[in-house]
Design a protein around this motif. Structure first.
Motif, PDB file in Angstrom:
ATOM      1  N   HIS A 144      49.263  43.082  44.437  1.00  0.00           N
ATOM      2  CA  HIS A 144      49.089  44.315  45.361  1.00  0.00           C
ATOM      3  C   HIS A 144      49.504  45.358  44.284  1.00  0.00           C
ATOM      4  O   HIS A 144      50.433  45.231  43.439  1.00  0.00           O
ATOM      5  CB  HIS A 144      50.024  44.531  46.349  1.00  0.00           C
TER       6      HIS A 144
ATOM      7  N   ALA B  61      45.907  36.549  50.781  1.00  0.00           N
ATOM      8  CA  ALA B  61      46.682  37.809  50.283  1.00  0.00           C
ATOM      9  C   ALA B  61      47.302  38.586  51.645  1.00  0.00           C
ATOM     10  O   ALA B  61      46.747  38.745  52.626  1.00  0.00           O
ATOM     11  CB  ALA B  61      45.381  38.644  49.892  1.00  0.00           C
ATOM     12  N   GLY B  62      48.579  38.744  51.360  1.00  0.00           N
ATOM     13  CA  GLY B  62      49.275  39.225  52.614  1.00  0.00           C
ATOM     14  C   GLY B  62      48.952  40.697  52.769  1.00  0.00           C
ATOM     15  O   GLY B  62      48.561  41.298  51.853  1.00  0.00           O
ATOM     16  N   THR B  63      49.080  41.024  53.949  1.00  0.00           N
ATOM     17  CA  THR B  63      48.909  42.350  54.482  1.00  0.00           C
ATOM     18  C   THR B  63      49.558  42.815  55.509  1.00  0.00           C
ATOM     19  O   THR B  63      50.137  42.174  56.093  1.00  0.00           O
ATOM     20  CB  THR B  63      47.446  42.570  54.791  1.00  0.00           C
TER      21      THR B  63
ATOM     22  N   HIS C 252      39.040  40.606  52.362  1.00  0.00           N
ATOM     23  CA  HIS C 252      39.275  39.706  51.459  1.00  0.00           C
ATOM     24  C   HIS C 252      38.127  38.412  51.324  1.00  0.00           C
ATOM     25  O   HIS C 252      37.916  38.040  50.042  1.00  0.00           O
ATOM     26  CB  HIS C 252      40.475  38.989  51.641  1.00  0.00           C
TER      27      HIS C 252
ATOM     28  N   HIS D 138      41.127  45.089  56.293  1.00  0.00           N
ATOM     29  CA  HIS D 138      41.637  44.789  54.855  1.00  0.00           C
ATOM     30  C   HIS D 138      41.489  43.144  54.705  1.00  0.00           C
ATOM     31  O   HIS D 138      40.822  42.635  53.857  1.00  0.00           O
ATOM     32  CB  HIS D 138      42.872  45.282  54.933  1.00  0.00           C
ATOM     33  N   GLU D 139      42.039  42.372  55.859  1.00  0.00           N
ATOM     34  CA  GLU D 139      42.004  40.934  55.791  1.00  0.00           C
ATOM     35  C   GLU D 139      40.782  40.489  55.756  1.00  0.00           C
ATOM     36  O   GLU D 139      40.311  39.614  54.805  1.00  0.00           O
ATOM     37  CB  GLU D 139      42.888  40.470  56.852  1.00  0.00           C
TER      38      GLU D 139
ATOM     39  N   GLU E  71      43.044  43.137  46.177  1.00  0.00           N
ATOM     40  CA  GLU E  71      43.993  43.961  47.117  1.00  0.00           C
ATOM     41  C   GLU E  71      43.416  45.576  47.072  1.00  0.00           C
ATOM     42  O   GLU E  71      43.372  45.955  47.951  1.00  0.00           O
ATOM     43  CB  GLU E  71      45.230  43.804  46.809  1.00  0.00           C
TER      44      GLU E  71
END
Ligand SMILES: [Zn+2]
Length: 695
Positions: free
Chosen positions: A655, A12-14, A536, A532-533, A593
């Motif tokens: 997201h 999941a990109g962040t 996940h 955040h990462e 997210e």
């Protein structure tokens, strides 16, 4: 880099990490500094909005009012500004390489330069028309049997053809030390199955039909209009039997191992053996089916579709993938459909930007579904980090992530809703995370890839084939834990299937993190990104993987119930958000997210407080430390997008659209209420017992 990210894991990109980046060596835009001033942009404030009514608008309102979306983009944002700077840096490096590139170079830089030259030679591409893809089109015309079709579909990762079944090689979710081939539903040209099935997407379907007809006409395919209508009808049938994105957010359900023989019996009608042979995977004795129940249905659709329709579909997909590398008729049609009709972009970017993206993989964010295909992206990554990634950055980021991890560990240790049994495994899992910063340790070997300065389509084809051969070639060996799935020049970060938290070099630049900014600002952006990462690995999908990286249920029933009750509260908040009239955020699609945003905020705030070591936070620009922390987070996400982009993002992206990320995050954090004196009656106010607390 491969386009398929949703299912390869819990990626999941962040964002946002960084430290001071070396002074740019090249590619300065005249007069515009590549590194913006550090800290908070106080001129962004909208003083007429109360923070408690709309924190996003309060923190960003003046900036939103004065900022326009560039004509060649679907949105403008802080991250996009970082992409622009990276792209300018890459341009300098690539054009320097191109200036001295030989016709058929042997060095990495030479190959990058020659590839770029072949893209920039627009007059030559104009003269060639559809000729560069005539080999592919001839192979499709020569098809006689369904097995011939399936064999070409198997060429998907190495060629321009489309496929009803996508496939990738990654760590086996139940045996993480070994690779396994996973098969996925595929076959849609529009961004999501909803585009085929919902009344509001009728204009997009019309655009798709015209686009297919246009490409077939340009490719001199017979009965283009008629075939285009069959292509839309065919994809609509596939859309109907495809799993929704929400159904796919459940890793255990996506794990269905079979032998090729079992697969052929389970999903008859599709020539599986020919397909696996086409992909170079004929020696595999075991594959994983992701969206299991869709497979027999897609196989049946394949089986009862006339072969002339399948051939036209393949011809269309070849032209669609190749269009950006062909004459302006192809490229403009591709832009009109993928970028304008589906994303709302007004103008095609200037050619050097397209050239840089073609050779570097760009950020693989907009345009068609195969943006990262057939590039020299890792070679460009080597050049980029050699010039723009100061060695000191790696250490400072690793230290910061270690701090954030410690804070998360302490919060897990005292979490009141989790039993000791589940907690023990959660802590073990947290300890196994690997942090990767900057660039991969092992450079990719491009010595076997032939690049010529006058053969663009050939370059793309050979680069794609070499990329796929790399993954197939190592697939019988042990999993390479040092692997990266994002290139160093990508402005993003991810939490991967190898239990790694990965921060590419390009995200390690201001304004995400800047040694000149105060800690409150850095923790609100970079610190938040790291937290955040990490969370996940523990969100609704990540929690199905244990400390060994294997799928297994390590939660007690009571803990799972409690977790779901808390996430349901968060989902209920998100279900009320409406980015466009009638278009609501899908709380199930965005759950992972949203959990990570909230956890990231709570953890980063505590890590910031810890970093003060009981000293009072300085008041800067009239703002307290906590005020600056929350403003930094809101600033990091500031941006505005076209309606088409917001629609596509809300329907298909995991997201939530940015204003809702910001406002929903803060309203669940007690410290925000104190920092901005938010009171009952304010629009974002949530009574304390309804505030969601997960991590
Ligand atoms: Zn994320």
């Amino acid at each position: 880099m491969h386009r398929l990210t949703l299912l390869r894991g819990l990626i999941a990109g962040t964002l946002l990490l960084s430290s001071v980046v070396a002074a740019p060596l090249e590619a300065q835009n005249a007069g515009e500094p590549l590194i913006p001033p550090a800290g908070l942009d106080m001129s962004a404030t909208d003083p007429s909005t109360k923070p408690g009514d709309d924190f996003w608008q309060y923190a960003n309102g003046a900036w939103l009012a004065r900022t326009a979306i560039p004509a060649d983009k679907p949105y403008i944002s802080e991250k996009e500004a970082m992409r622009d700077r990276t792209e300018a840096q890459l341009r300098g490096l690539i054009e320097t390489a191109a200036a001295s590139a030989l016709h058929e170079p042997t060095t990495v830089e030479g190959k990058v330069g020659a590839f770029y030259k072949s893209f920039m030679d627009a007059p030559r591409l104009e003269a060639l028309g559809a000729r560069p893809i005539r080999t592919e089109l001839a192979a499709i015309r020569a098809i006689r049997t369904p097995a011939d079709v399936a064999r070409l579909m198997g060429d998907f990762n190495a060629g321009f053809e489309g496929t009803f079944i996508d496939f990738w090689i990654g760590a086996d979710p139940k045996d993480p030390e070994h690779y396994v081939v996973t098969l996925y539903q595929n076959g849609l040209s529009l961004p999501d199955r909803g585009y085929y099935l919902k009344a509001d997407f009728a204009p997009e379907r019309d655009e798709f039909r015209s686009y297919a007809a246009r490409l077939l006409t340009l490719s001199r395919w017979p009965s283009a209009k008629l075939r285009a209508a069959s292509i839309v009808a065919l994809e609509t049938r596939i859309a109907k039997v495809s799993w929704t994105k929400v159904e796919q957010r459940d890793p255990p359900k996506l794990y269905n191992p079979m032998s090729p023989a079992e697969l052929a019996a389970y999903a008859p009608g599709f020539p599986w053996a020919a397909f696996l042979r086409g992909a170079g995977l004929e020696s595999k004795t075991r594959v994983i089916l992701a969206q299991k129940t869709a497979f027999p249905k897609i196989a049946k659709i394949f089986d009862d579709t006339p072969i002339e329709t399948l051939k036209a579909w393949l011809a269309f997909t070849v032209a669609d993938t190749a269009a950006p590398y062909l004459s302006s008729s192809f490229a403009s049609a591709h832009f009109h459909f993928h970028d304008h009709a589906l994303f709302g972009i007004q103008e095609q970017p200037v050619r050097w930007k397209l050239g840089v993206r073609a050779v570097s993989g760009g950020d693989c964010f907009a345009g068609g579904p195969r943006d990262c295909f057939g590039t020299l992206d890792w070679a460009v990554g080597q050049m980029y980090t050699a010039h723009y990634f100061p060695p000191g950055t790696k250490k400072s980021i690793e230290a910061m992530v270690a701090n954030i991890t410690q804070t998360y560990r302490r919060r897990l240790e005292r979490l009141d809703w989790m039993s000791d049994r589940t907690r023990a495994e959660a802590l073990r899992k947290l300890d196994t995370y690997i942090v990767k910063v900057g660039y991969p340790d092992k450079p990719r070997d491009y010595s076997g890839v032939v690049i010529k300065d006058d053969d663009l389509i050939g370059n793309v084809r050979r680069a794609a084939a070499a990329d796929w051969a790399f993954y197939v070639g190592r697939s019988d060996g042990p999993v390479d834990k040092s692997d990266w799935e994002m290139t160093p020049q990508t402005v993003d970060a991810y939490n991967g299937t190898l239990r790694d938290i990965v921060f590419p070099a390009a995200i390690l630049q201001p304004p995400g993190f800047d040694a000149n900014a105060d800690p409150a600002v850095n923790y609100g952006a970079a610190g938040w990104g790291a937290a955040h990462e990490l969370t996940h690995g523990f969100d609704d999908a990540g929690r199905t993987v244990d400390a060994k990286g294997a799928l297994s249920d390590w939660w007690t029933a009571a803990d799972a119930r409690e977790f779901k009750a808390r996430t349901a509260m968060l989902g209920a908040q998100f279900a009320t958000y409406e980015p466009l009239p009638g278009l609501h955020i899908n709380p199930e699609l965005t759950m992972g997210e949203n959990i990570a945003d909230l956890g990231g905020l709570a953890i980063a705030l505590e890590a910031y407080h810890d970093s003060l070591r009981s000293a009072p936070a300085p008041v800067i620009d009239g703002l307290t430390g906590d005020q600056r922390f929350f403003r930094s987070w809101a600033q990091y996400y500031r941006g505005k997008a076209t309606e088409d982009f917001i629609r596509q993002y809300t329907v298909s992206n995991e997201h939530s659209y940015w204003p809702y990320r910001v406002n929903s995050g803060v309203r669940n954090i007690d410290a925000w209420y104190e920092a901005f004196d938010v009171k009952p009656g304010d629009r974002l106010y949530v009574v304390p017992e309804k505030r969601v607390r997960i991590w």
